[in-house]
Scaffold this active site. Structure first.
Site, mmCIF file in Angstrom:
data_model
loop_
_atom_site.group_PDB
_atom_site.id
_atom_site.type_symbol
_atom_site.label_atom_id
_atom_site.label_comp_id
_atom_site.label_asym_id
_atom_site.label_seq_id
_atom_site.Cartn_x
_atom_site.Cartn_y
_atom_site.Cartn_z
ATOM 1 N N ARG A 78 0.952 -1.137 0.067
ATOM 2 C CA ARG A 78 -0.016 0.101 -0.153
ATOM 3 C C ARG A 78 0.783 1.402 0.184
ATOM 4 O O ARG A 78 0.526 2.279 -0.683
ATOM 5 C CB ARG A 78 -0.857 0.136 1.156
ATOM 6 N N TYR A 127 -16.373 18.482 -13.574
ATOM 7 C CA TYR A 127 -16.722 17.113 -13.902
ATOM 8 C C TYR A 127 -17.811 16.899 -12.554
ATOM 9 O O TYR A 127 -17.744 17.231 -11.436
ATOM 10 C CB TYR A 127 -15.403 16.147 -13.457
ATOM 11 N N ASP A 133 -7.499 20.229 -12.688
ATOM 12 C CA ASP A 133 -7.731 19.049 -13.158
ATOM 13 C C ASP A 133 -7.184 19.150 -14.639
ATOM 14 O O ASP A 133 -7.915 19.860 -15.519
ATOM 15 C CB ASP A 133 -9.139 18.450 -13.130
ATOM 16 N N LYS A 150 -8.517 8.243 -18.556
ATOM 17 C CA LYS A 150 -9.051 8.646 -19.809
ATOM 18 C C LYS A 150 -7.935 8.383 -20.801
ATOM 19 O O LYS A 150 -7.609 7.604 -21.259
ATOM 20 C CB LYS A 150 -9.463 10.156 -19.661
HETATM 21 C C1 LIG Z 1 -13.215 10.880 -15.248
HETATM 22 C C2 LIG Z 1 -13.123 12.246 -14.836
HETATM 23 C C3 LIG Z 1 -12.705 12.194 -13.473
HETATM 24 C C4 LIG Z 1 -12.782 11.070 -12.353
HETATM 25 O O1 LIG Z 1 -12.020 10.378 -12.559
HETATM 26 P P1 LIG Z 1 -12.215 8.711 -12.597
HETATM 27 O O2 LIG Z 1 -11.150 7.986 -12.991
HETATM 28 O O3 LIG Z 1 -13.396 8.061 -13.198
HETATM 29 O O4 LIG Z 1 -12.368 8.458 -10.867
HETATM 30 C C5 LIG Z 1 -12.598 13.714 -12.979
HETATM 31 N N1 LIG Z 1 -12.336 14.702 -13.704
HETATM 32 C C6 LIG Z 1 -12.569 14.569 -14.964
HETATM 33 C C7 LIG Z 1 -12.387 15.967 -15.992
HETATM 34 C C8 LIG Z 1 -12.784 13.353 -15.556
HETATM 35 O O5 LIG Z 1 -13.041 13.371 -16.919
#
Ligand SMILES: *Cc1c(COP(=O)(O)O)cnc(C)c1O
Length: 379
Positions: A46, A98, A170, A195
């Protein structure tokens, strides 16, 4: 090292025992210790895992940062940043986020006494009107989903630096190939690696990158104390995905450009949202802080009825209807009934998010096939 070289080499060395060129999957929960308190830097998985260490070094390098930390999901990475706060602290976030980010702040952290406001950051100077002595974190996302609005990161960073507030960006939609928030003055970059970074729609993972050592120690403490760490196998998959990030992003962007231009001249299309179009409202910000425009496009139909949007989407043969984005395959979503269904229709319309808004995550297929699919669906 330049970006394309870093994706393949940063933090990655042949494995010393066998010479394996690909980073092995260290599928172990614990490590033999030579004596009490004597070990090779790995005690319990961990806390540290060698496959994860390589990925953390690699993503830090791609973001021009000193330290990277990987988490079980993008949401787990966001959770870790919010856990830097204390009760009564305030976070100011952009109002175009998001959905999961909005949800964790309002439904999870507000319960623990964190205050939050969600404001437009079209004009970053206005942020100062909302600051209080308790403001500890500014959270922004750029570009945003699904209207691809942009925020001027350097302008926000000027304010956060002046007031000694943390700025977290982000960077999921842009990826480090197109935008590096740390270079523009952000303190933390956050990614949903689910993504574009993994890029093949087969992993859920998140990451944080930062330069400040104390901040890294605090976040690594939370990573270990709370335990939302990714598996070594998933770290291997993301490392593998990242090796082609630059090649994929070039093709995503190229395909998106041709599709945006096609949609723009189509008689049944009302508006096209792609940050590479000179008439996009934030095109100038894109030119200032990004190196390309990416593969996300949204558009609305002239015949503005829900039925019409559904009819078009059900006719797609190549564009797969589904949540998520950033994979090699093209996807489409319908924000009004899917990702943004919880926002009342009136609120949605005010921001431009109409019933016929369709969002495309343009993949890396042959663009002529993609355009042919759009053409038959719109017929
Ligand atoms: C998908 C996404 C998240 C969350 O991420 P996960 O991997 O699904 O937990 C946060 N910010 C943006 C812009 C996203 O597209």
């Amino acid at each position: 090292m330049k970006f394309a070289t870093k994706t393949i080499h940063a933090g990655i060395e042949p494995e010393p025992i066998t010479g394996a060129v690909m980073t092995p999957i260290f599928q172990t929960s614990t490590y033999a210790q030579e004596g009490i308190g004597k070990h090779k830097g790995y005690e319990y998985a961990r806390t540290q895992n060698p496959t994860r260490t390589v990925l953390e070094t690699n993503i830090a390098s791609l973001e021009n940062g000193k330290y990277g930390l990987c988490f079980a999901s993008g949401m787990a990475a966001i959770d870790a940043v919010l856990k830097l706060l204390q009760p009564k602290d305030e976070v100011i976030a952009s109002n175009d986020l998001y959905g999961g980010t909005y949800r964790i702040i309002t439904k999870v952290f507000q319960k623990f006494g964190i205050k939050a406001s969600f404001i437009s950051m079209d004009n970053p100077a206005e942020i100062e009107n909302y600051l209080t002595p308790k403001t500890k974190l500014i959270w922004i996302e750029t570009p945003t989903n699904p209207l691809l609005n942009l925020i001027d990161i350097a302008a926000v960073a000027q304010i956060t630096k002046k007031h000694q507030i943390l700025l977290c960006v982000d960077n999921t939609f842009a990826t480090p190939y197109l935008q590096n928030p740390l270079d523009l003055g952000a303190d933390i970059v956050m990614h949903s690696m689910t993504k574009y970074l993994s890029g093949h729609s087969d992993v859920v993972m998140g990451a944080l990158v930062m330069n400040d050592e104390k901040l890294k120690q605090e976040l690594a403490f939370i990573q270990n104390a709370c335990g939302a760490v990714p598996s070594p196998h998933d770290c291997f998959l993301v490392l593998r995905g990242i090796k082609t990030l630059h090649v994929r992003m070039d093709r995503h962007s190229e395909n998106a450009k041709k599709i945006a231009e096609y949609l723009k001249q189509h008689p049944k299309i009302d508006k096209v949202y792609w940050i590479g179009l000179p008439d996009h409202k934030n095109h100038a910000v894109a030119l200032k802080q990004m190196r390309g425009f990416g593969g996300m496009i949204s558009f609305t139909l002239k015949e503005d009825t829900l039925q019409n949007a559904i009819r078009v989407m059900e006719r797609f043969k190549l564009f797969i209807l589904g949540e998520s984005l950033g994979g090699v395959e093209s996807l489409c979503t319908h924000p009004a009934t899917m990702t943004h269904a919880s926002i009342p229709a009136e609120e949605r319309y005010k921001t431009g998010l109409k019933d016929t808004l369709i969002r495309l995550s343009v993949g890396i297929e042959d663009v002529e096939d993609l355009i042919a699919d759009l053409a038959q669906a719109l017929e």
